[in-house]
Scaffold this active site. Sequence first.
Site, PDB file in Angstrom:
ATOM      1  N   ARG A  51       0.836  -1.195   0.000  1.00  0.00           N
ATOM      2  CA  ARG A  51       0.000   0.000   0.000  1.00  0.00           C
ATOM      3  C   ARG A  51       0.877   1.253   0.000  1.00  0.00           C
ATOM      4  NH1 ARG A  51      -3.875  -1.696   5.122  1.00  0.00           N
ATOM      5  NH2 ARG A  51      -4.471  -3.760   4.344  1.00  0.00           N
ATOM      6  N   ASP A  53       0.169   5.409   1.047  1.00  0.00           N
ATOM      7  CA  ASP A  53      -0.819   6.247   1.722  1.00  0.00           C
ATOM      8  C   ASP A  53      -1.400   7.288   0.775  1.00  0.00           C
ATOM      9  OD1 ASP A  53      -0.120   4.909   4.034  1.00  0.00           O
ATOM     10  OD2 ASP A  53       1.253   6.477   4.725  1.00  0.00           O
ATOM     11  N   TYR A 111      12.462   3.521  -1.438  1.00  0.00           N
ATOM     12  CA  TYR A 111      11.655   4.732  -1.332  1.00  0.00           C
ATOM     13  C   TYR A 111      12.572   5.947  -1.392  1.00  0.00           C
ATOM     14  CZ  TYR A 111       7.318   2.385   0.164  1.00  0.00           C
ATOM     15  OH  TYR A 111       6.184   1.626   0.220  1.00  0.00           O
ATOM     16  N   ARG A 197       8.013   7.649   6.585  1.00  0.00           N
ATOM     17  CA  ARG A 197       7.677   9.034   6.933  1.00  0.00           C
ATOM     18  C   ARG A 197       8.065   9.376   8.371  1.00  0.00           C
ATOM     19  NH1 ARG A 197       1.531   9.404   5.337  1.00  0.00           N
ATOM     20  NH2 ARG A 197       1.755  11.503   6.251  1.00  0.00           N
TER      21      ARG A 197
END
Length: 245
Positions: A51, A53, A111, A197
Site C-alpha cells: 500500500r 498512503d 523509497y 515518513r
Amino acid sequence: MRTYKLTIAYDGTRYQGWQRQANTNQTIQGILERVISEAAGYPVGVDGSGRTDAGVHAEGQTASIVMSGLMPEDFFTGEINRRLPGDIRIREAQLVRNGFHARKNASGKVYEYRIDTGEKPDVFQRRCCCHFPHGLDTDAMREAAKMLKGTHEFAAFTDKKDEKSTKRTIYDIIISGQGSSVTIRYEGSGFLYHMVRIITGTLLEAGLHRRTPESVGEALRTKDRRQAGFLAPARGLFLKEVYYN
C-alpha cells in the site's frame, strides 16, 4: 490463464492511496481494476506490491494481474493507458509465470523522500516534495541514519499498533542535497505503516539539532513511538522500485 507484472507510476496528490476502499473510488488500485475490467470485458483483480498512503507517489509500484488469456502486446501500455487518468501510467507490462504475486514475491523496496528547504515552496515541485524551510545539517542526519541501518525491531517507527512483526532490515539510507533540495533514499527488505515518513521526521529533527543519534537508538531500544520523530507529510514520498529475486 496468464499472469502479468505491471510497473506503474502515479502522482498520488488527488488519490486516497493505493488500496481500494468501499467509501471512495479515488484509489489507484480501484481505478486500475475498473479500467482494465472494462477493457477486458470481465472482472479482474490487481494486486500491488504494497500500500501507499493518500498523497504518496510512485515511480515504480509493481502489481500482478491474472488475465483469462494472452493479451495483445500493447494492451496495458497502449489501450489501458489511453483510458487511465493522466496522473496514472502503466510503464511496463511483463508476462510472468503463473503464481507470481507482486507482494508475496517482493524481496525489497526503495523509497525516496524529497525535501525543499527554500524560503518559499518551489512553483513546479510543490506537489511532490515536502516544503521544510529550515537549514538542515545533513551530516547530523547521516549520523542519525547510521543508527537505523541493519535489522531491528522498528516498533517505534510505525503508527499501526497491531503489526504481527516489526522486524525489518534497512540496507542503506542515503542523504544527498544540492541547493535547497534534500533527498533521502531508503533501501530495505520492507517497510511498516508510516515507517519511512516517521524515520524522515526523525532525521529532520536530527538535522535541526533537536535530537541526537543516540536518541534514535533509544527509540529502537524502547520500541516507544513517542521517542521517534514526527510524521513527515505524504507529498514528499515516492515508491521508487520494488525488487524481486
